[in-house]
Enzyme design. Sequence first.
Site, PDB file in Angstrom:
ATOM      1  N   ARG A 187       0.839  -1.202   0.000  1.00 57.91           N
ATOM      2  CA  ARG A 187       0.000   0.000   0.000  1.00 57.91           C
ATOM      3  C   ARG A 187       0.870   1.247   0.000  1.00 57.91           C
ATOM      4  O   ARG A 187       2.054   1.219   0.341  1.00 57.91           O
ATOM      5  CB  ARG A 187      -0.960   0.008   1.180  1.00 57.91           C
ATOM      6  CG  ARG A 187      -0.339   0.336   2.522  1.00 57.91           C
ATOM      7  CD  ARG A 187      -1.398   0.411   3.601  1.00 57.91           C
ATOM      8  NE  ARG A 187      -0.793   0.615   4.905  1.00 57.91           N
ATOM      9  CZ  ARG A 187      -1.424   0.404   6.059  1.00 57.91           C
ATOM     10  NH1 ARG A 187      -2.665  -0.033   6.056  1.00 57.91           N
ATOM     11  NH2 ARG A 187      -0.807   0.627   7.200  1.00 57.91           N
ATOM     12  N   ARG A 230       1.589   8.790  12.716  1.00 67.01           N
ATOM     13  CA  ARG A 230       0.272   8.743  13.321  1.00 67.01           C
ATOM     14  C   ARG A 230       0.314   9.379  14.704  1.00 67.01           C
ATOM     15  O   ARG A 230       1.396   9.694  15.216  1.00 67.01           O
ATOM     16  CB  ARG A 230      -0.204   7.296  13.398  1.00 67.01           C
ATOM     17  CG  ARG A 230       0.770   6.395  14.122  1.00 67.01           C
ATOM     18  CD  ARG A 230       0.497   4.922  13.873  1.00 67.01           C
ATOM     19  NE  ARG A 230       1.185   4.419  12.689  1.00 67.01           N
ATOM     20  CZ  ARG A 230       0.813   3.333  12.013  1.00 67.01           C
ATOM     21  NH1 ARG A 230      -0.251   2.656  12.389  1.00 67.01           N
ATOM     22  NH2 ARG A 230       1.486   2.931  10.963  1.00 67.01           N
ATOM     23  N   ASP A 250      -3.306   4.781  17.311  1.00 69.15           N
ATOM     24  CA  ASP A 250      -2.305   4.342  16.340  1.00 69.15           C
ATOM     25  C   ASP A 250      -2.912   4.196  14.943  1.00 69.15           C
ATOM     26  O   ASP A 250      -2.179   3.945  13.981  1.00 69.15           O
ATOM     27  CB  ASP A 250      -1.653   3.025  16.772  1.00 69.15           C
ATOM     28  CG  ASP A 250      -2.667   1.944  17.086  1.00 69.15           C
ATOM     29  OD1 ASP A 250      -3.405   2.108  18.071  1.00 69.15           O
ATOM     30  OD2 ASP A 250      -2.733   0.940  16.358  1.00 69.15           O
TER      31      ASP A 250
END
Length: 477
Positions: free
Chosen positions: A173, A180, A245
Amino acid sequence: MTATVSLSHRFADLLPEMAVPVRAADAPDPRLVVLDEAVAADLGLDAGWLRSDEGLGLLTGTRVPDGARPVAQAYAGHQFGGFARLGDGRALLLGELRDRDGRLRDLHLKGSGRTPFARGGDGLAALGPMLREVVISESMHALGIPTTRALAVVVTGRAVQREQPLPGAVLARVASSHLRVGSVQFARATDDRGLLERVVALAIERHHPEAEGALGLYRAVIAAQADLIARWMLVGFVHGVMNTDNMTLSGETIDYGPCAFLDAYDPATVFSSIDHDGRYAYRNQPGIAMWNLARLGEALLPLLADDEPTAIERATEALHGFGPRYEAALAAGHRAKLGLAHAPSADVDPLVAEVLGLMEAARVDHTRFWRDLAEAARGDAEAVRGVVLDLPALDAWLDRWRALGPDAAAMDAVNPLHIPRNHLVDEALRAAETDANLEPLHRLLEAVRSPYVAVPGLEAYAAAAPDAGPFVTYCGT
């Protein structure tokens, strides 16, 4: 490895304390299942080469370019409210690539094998959950919602044991980054101010270059997340596991585990099998986002002021901006969905509240109702009659709404016809996992990549969902 692929490793260079070198597990018999050629082209990757043995080596992490430094990223997070130190237990950041617009993008793998953060897991992934991420992220992208993108899914030739043996797979991906809220929390938990400063500096560089310092970054993330959550709510998307997260600093949607779209409109909807108390229910998402952002503010406190009371005051003031930003984005979205972007909010807002109440009372199909409402704007009131229980209330509402002159064509442009309906996603994933039949998957992808326009032959993908009772999703780890 072909010389045309060059991966930088800026995250690993700047944050070595949060980057653990790891090698991907072997893929004994890799076979390409899905390749998004548009994403590949955007990254300057040749689709034909990605189908070769060398390309499959990149997509599984087993053959990486010279100089690449694959790492598992460390981060922390509040999972269902409890704080823990975490990290990529089954994932690798292969490195960064420049897209055709010059933006730095992460190339990241899921299901690539155990890392030091695996916590007893096998580090592998089954084919179905990886294909779910492809379908949902493609839908979100087509809907114009910021998201990570799926480049490819490769089956490894290794079975993974869950309740039964399933085909193992790796997802490749692409993201603006994998920084984050939990990345900042990890840095704060180390009590290393220098590390915290470097995380903030990298986040500003990658995502919010206009931000000035940690407070500017905090405000920018708050704004990005307020806009993102409003977009989720407008299309009926339920993330399912909004741990800190899983909240990016970029404002992209990430980690499509137990996620799904609403069928019947019910704000209390929970899909995740592990969300027993409804913490991440559809209606709770704005509040949870604000809670997560409060945790981000706490982690940033040392950089917001020299003394803690002033830092808390600044963080609190910034966080108070979430609500107005979110409400404004949601209200503007609802005005657009009603075809009344031109009308005064004072006239439209009461109509929004009333129609949402009617929808909830009747448990109408969320996607279908908004789409059919455009037909009512064209004069076909029967398009929405029969799905709302209190017809006199609906008729009165329709009269007031039509008096404001809704724009049906504008409604069609924002109210999707095709979403990844839960029963269709399940059908596609079962066919792929159990029968190696990818036809339902490709048809579903064709539909969700055209969210606003009817596709001949795919009428079933625009139909309301069957009443099959509560739908349950699983993390797929």
